[in-house]
Design an enzyme around this catalytic site. Structure first.
Site, short mmCIF file in Angstrom:
data_model
loop_
_atom_site.label_atom_id
_atom_site.label_comp_id
_atom_site.label_asym_id
_atom_site.label_seq_id
_atom_site.Cartn_x
_atom_site.Cartn_y
_atom_site.Cartn_z
N GLU A 17 0.72 -1.20 -0.03
CA GLU A 17 0.22 0.49 0.37
C GLU A 17 0.81 1.01 0.29
OE1 GLU A 17 -3.72 -2.48 2.30
OE2 GLU A 17 -2.50 -0.70 3.52
N CYS A 112 -6.77 0.84 4.05
CA CYS A 112 -6.78 -0.40 4.82
C CYS A 112 -7.27 0.00 6.52
CB CYS A 112 -5.48 -0.61 4.58
SG CYS A 112 -5.43 -2.81 5.18
N HIS A 131 -10.07 -1.38 5.28
CA HIS A 131 -10.40 -3.27 4.87
C HIS A 131 -11.76 -3.51 6.06
CE1 HIS A 131 -8.64 -6.83 5.51
NE2 HIS A 131 -7.67 -7.24 4.64
#
Lengths: 205, 205
Positions: A17, A112, A131
């Protein structure tokens, strides 16, 4: 003048990420800087250590997070995921203040578990994703003293809500990064950056 | 016993291709090691320096490429892209020998400009893909003394040809890495690793 971005990194940051966002912004000509967030909120003028990624890749941050990291200096703040890294970042008062400042004045992206920073910084209720593993925290805000801090949870890969851009995980990091490019540099630049990355035919972004 | 993988890294390596492959293999339980390839083929026993990624991310390799990096030690060799990094790797006789050894005995993966290693190592003619920018080199083999070294060029995102797995660019790095997981650990493990990455609905892999 080119737009600029600050990406936070800590021990436990999800290295895909972080890397996908940083690299894609650089491809768009965004002046991009990574800033290390230590587990203790102690200022330091020395060079930062490696950030130990969540899957064991060691990345050298460009600098420590310091007092010259506000929205007068950069156009975008990014909070990547990785459970441990996002926890370190989102619990620090200095990061929480930065998140509020970028939300008020420029733009802030979270992906996330990084979306926990929206809750812990007290951003107002609005559409957001994360997430799935931290969804309940964001829907209920139960772990937070301010019960009004829950969010309109979305399962979209990328959610743009005014100055807040959120996304879900490594699998959505490319559309997250390309959306940030589009917000900062426009749709033409996004298309120009996306083409030579050679996404598979039928890719839904 | 868990499978193992060696991923090469050099100055100029595309950091997304490196990171996505390494991280995804680690998520699958593959014992993964990165090995730094210096521009000069000089052995060294010291710790390697940072690899300066193609977009400015500095990554600390796990070790130098050394004499204990063959297919008796690991099950998979990966050559990532990034024009400069792939050029450094694919021109070195020690890497070319490794590529031939892994092709003969285990498995070798190449992505983006990394596919030049198939040409320069003299792998036999077979289906292969790469970044479009090096397609002509691989179709014609004109820069190589052995004219028979051309390939059956494919535009598929990932091409599995026996022990050789090739792919196209950052945009195909996830299906490339997941294909390597499937080859090493089976389809169930691939599915188990892929789900929590949260790819967008409609993702074509």
């Amino acid at each position: 003048m080119h737009p600029s971005a600050l990406i936070l990194i800590a021990d436990g940051t999800e290295e895909m990420e972080f890397t996908i966002t940083y690299d894609t912004l650089v491809r768009a000509g965004v002046a991009t800087t990574s800033a290390f967030v230590p587990e203790q909120d102690t200022p330091s003028s020395e060079s930062p250590p490696f950030a130990k990624g969540s899957r064991g890749i060691n990345i050298m941050p460009d600098q420590y997070l310091n007092h010259d990291c506000g929205p007068d200096r950069y156009d975008l703040l990014v909070v990547p995921g990785g459970a441990k890294g996002a926890d370190t970042m989102s619990k620090q008062p200095s990061v929480q203040q930065l998140v509020r400042d970028y939300y008020d004045k420029k733009m802030v992206g979270m992906i996330c578990a990084g979306s926990l920073a929206a809750l812990r910084s007290g951003l107002p209720r609005q559409p957001l994703t994360s997430h799935p593993s931290v969804r309940k925290d964001l829907e209920k805000g139960m772990s937070c003293r301010r019960v009004s801090n829950d969010f309109d949870y979305s399962e979209e890969p990328v959610v743009v809500s005014g100055n807040l851009v959120t996304s879900r995980g490594p699998g959505t990091a490319f559309p997250f990064a390309l959306t940030l490019v589009e917000q900062l540099c426009g749709a033409d630049k996004r298309a120009q950056v996306q083409k030579p990355m050679v996404f598979p035919p039928g890719t839904p972004f």
